[in-house]
Design a protein around this motif. Structure first.
Motif, short mmCIF file in Angstrom:
data_model
loop_
_atom_site.label_atom_id
_atom_site.label_comp_id
_atom_site.label_asym_id
_atom_site.label_seq_id
_atom_site.Cartn_x
_atom_site.Cartn_y
_atom_site.Cartn_z
N LEU A 61 0.86 -1.18 0.00
CA LEU A 61 0.00 0.00 0.00
C LEU A 61 0.90 1.23 0.00
O LEU A 61 1.80 1.35 0.84
CB LEU A 61 -0.89 0.02 1.25
CG LEU A 61 -1.79 1.25 1.38
CD1 LEU A 61 -2.95 1.16 0.39
CD2 LEU A 61 -2.31 1.39 2.80
N TRP A 62 0.67 2.12 -0.96
CA TRP A 62 1.38 3.40 -1.00
C TRP A 62 0.47 4.46 -0.41
O TRP A 62 -0.73 4.53 -0.73
CB TRP A 62 1.80 3.77 -2.41
CG TRP A 62 2.93 2.93 -2.89
CD1 TRP A 62 4.26 3.12 -2.68
CD2 TRP A 62 2.82 1.73 -3.67
NE1 TRP A 62 4.99 2.11 -3.28
CE2 TRP A 62 4.12 1.25 -3.89
CE3 TRP A 62 1.75 1.02 -4.21
CZ2 TRP A 62 4.39 0.09 -4.62
CZ3 TRP A 62 2.00 -0.13 -4.92
CH2 TRP A 62 3.32 -0.58 -5.12
N ILE A 63 1.04 5.27 0.45
CA ILE A 63 0.31 6.32 1.17
C ILE A 63 0.87 7.66 0.70
O ILE A 63 2.04 7.97 0.96
CB ILE A 63 0.52 6.15 2.69
CG1 ILE A 63 0.15 4.73 3.14
CG2 ILE A 63 -0.27 7.21 3.47
CD1 ILE A 63 0.83 4.31 4.43
N ARG A 102 7.51 2.67 5.82
CA ARG A 102 8.73 3.33 5.35
C ARG A 102 8.39 4.50 4.44
O ARG A 102 7.39 4.47 3.73
CB ARG A 102 9.63 2.35 4.59
CG ARG A 102 10.13 1.21 5.42
CD ARG A 102 11.16 1.72 6.42
NE ARG A 102 11.63 0.66 7.29
CZ ARG A 102 11.70 0.76 8.61
NH1 ARG A 102 11.31 1.86 9.21
NH2 ARG A 102 12.15 -0.23 9.32
N ARG A 103 9.27 5.50 4.43
CA ARG A 103 9.11 6.62 3.50
C ARG A 103 9.78 6.24 2.19
O ARG A 103 10.93 5.84 2.16
CB ARG A 103 9.74 7.89 4.07
CG ARG A 103 9.51 9.12 3.21
CD ARG A 103 10.04 10.37 3.91
NE ARG A 103 9.83 11.54 3.10
CZ ARG A 103 10.67 11.97 2.17
NH1 ARG A 103 11.79 11.32 1.92
NH2 ARG A 103 10.40 13.06 1.47
N GLU A 104 9.04 6.37 1.09
CA GLU A 104 9.54 6.00 -0.23
C GLU A 104 10.09 7.18 -1.02
O GLU A 104 11.06 7.05 -1.74
CB GLU A 104 8.40 5.40 -1.07
CG GLU A 104 8.04 3.98 -0.72
CD GLU A 104 9.08 3.00 -1.22
OE1 GLU A 104 9.28 2.88 -2.44
OE2 GLU A 104 9.70 2.37 -0.36
N GLN A 122 3.52 19.98 0.60
CA GLN A 122 4.69 19.10 0.62
C GLN A 122 4.19 17.67 0.54
O GLN A 122 3.45 17.22 1.41
CB GLN A 122 5.52 19.29 1.88
CG GLN A 122 6.70 18.34 1.93
CD GLN A 122 7.62 18.60 3.09
OE1 GLN A 122 7.81 19.75 3.49
NE2 GLN A 122 8.20 17.56 3.64
N VAL A 123 4.59 16.94 -0.50
CA VAL A 123 4.13 15.57 -0.71
C VAL A 123 5.18 14.59 -0.20
O VAL A 123 6.36 14.70 -0.53
CB VAL A 123 3.84 15.30 -2.20
CG1 VAL A 123 3.37 13.87 -2.40
CG2 VAL A 123 2.82 16.29 -2.74
N ASP A 124 4.72 13.63 0.60
CA ASP A 124 5.56 12.52 1.05
C ASP A 124 4.84 11.23 0.73
O ASP A 124 3.61 11.14 0.89
CB ASP A 124 5.83 12.60 2.55
CG ASP A 124 6.78 13.75 2.90
OD1 ASP A 124 7.88 13.79 2.32
OD2 ASP A 124 6.40 14.60 3.73
N VAL A 125 5.59 10.24 0.26
CA VAL A 125 5.02 8.94 -0.10
C VAL A 125 5.60 7.89 0.84
O VAL A 125 6.82 7.78 1.00
CB VAL A 125 5.35 8.56 -1.56
CG1 VAL A 125 4.71 7.24 -1.94
CG2 VAL A 125 4.93 9.68 -2.51
N TYR A 126 4.70 7.13 1.45
CA TYR A 126 5.08 6.07 2.38
C TYR A 126 4.64 4.73 1.81
O TYR A 126 3.72 4.65 0.98
CB TYR A 126 4.43 6.29 3.74
CG TYR A 126 4.89 7.56 4.42
CD1 TYR A 126 6.01 7.56 5.23
CD2 TYR A 126 4.23 8.76 4.21
CE1 TYR A 126 6.46 8.74 5.83
CE2 TYR A 126 4.66 9.94 4.79
CZ TYR A 126 5.77 9.92 5.61
OH TYR A 126 6.21 11.07 6.19
N ARG A 127 5.27 3.65 2.31
CA ARG A 127 4.95 2.30 1.85
C ARG A 127 4.66 1.42 3.05
O ARG A 127 5.43 1.38 4.02
CB ARG A 127 6.14 1.71 1.08
CG ARG A 127 5.91 0.30 0.54
CD ARG A 127 7.17 -0.31 -0.08
NE ARG A 127 8.07 -0.77 0.96
CZ ARG A 127 9.30 -0.31 1.18
NH1 ARG A 127 9.79 0.65 0.42
NH2 ARG A 127 10.05 -0.78 2.15
N LEU A 128 3.54 0.70 2.98
CA LEU A 128 3.19 -0.31 3.97
C LEU A 128 3.10 -1.64 3.25
O LEU A 128 2.40 -1.75 2.24
CB LEU A 128 1.85 0.04 4.63
CG LEU A 128 1.20 -1.06 5.47
CD1 LEU A 128 2.11 -1.51 6.61
CD2 LEU A 128 -0.15 -0.60 5.99
#
Length: 134
Positions: A61-63, A102-104, A122-128
């Motif tokens: 899952l990308w957040i 984790r931050r991608e 500000q865009v940040d992409v995380y991964r679960l």
């Protein structure tokens, strides 16, 4: 499967550390919403035509967190709160074993004056990631 993972992530963001609750918006910004807030989008690797044997595979899952403030500093503060709420956390998803979030990827704050009022995003992409529980 996305619903269960989203249901584990949204409360983490809503409980972000800070003096005031973090406003977390799932996929849409209501008319008149003022910053600061985090607008969240989710995407996964779960195509609709997945076969039954694929149920045993790793789920990702990308957040996508759009951390919005009235200026660059405010956007960074929102991003810091979202990061503190997500980074390294192992969420609970029924029937799944999860890895720490984790931050991608990410981008620095960008100006947006399309509504006539300056906001910075500000865009940040995380991964679960998860697998079926043993």
């Amino acid at each position: 499967m996305i619903r269960e993972h989203v249901a584990a992530v949204l409360p983490l963001l809503q409980a972000a550390p800070g003096n005031t609750p973090l406003v977390v918006l799932d996929g849409a910004v209501p008319s008149g919403q003022m910053p600061p807030y985090t607008l969240v989008y989710f995407a996964d690797n779960d195509p609709e035509d997945r076969s039954l044997e694929d149920e045993q595979s790793r789920y990702v899952l990308w957040i996508y967190c759009h951390n919005v403030g009235g200026n660059a500093d405010a956007a960074r503060k929102v991003a810091t709160r979202a990061r503190a709420a997500l980074l390294g956390v192992v969420p609970t998803v029924p029937g799944r074993s999860c890895w720490p979030i984790r931050r991608e990827d990410g981008d620095p704050p960008e100006r947006d004056e399309s509504t006539g009022t300056l906001v910075m995003d500000q865009v940040d992409v995380y991964r679960l990631e998860s697998v079926p529980a043993a």
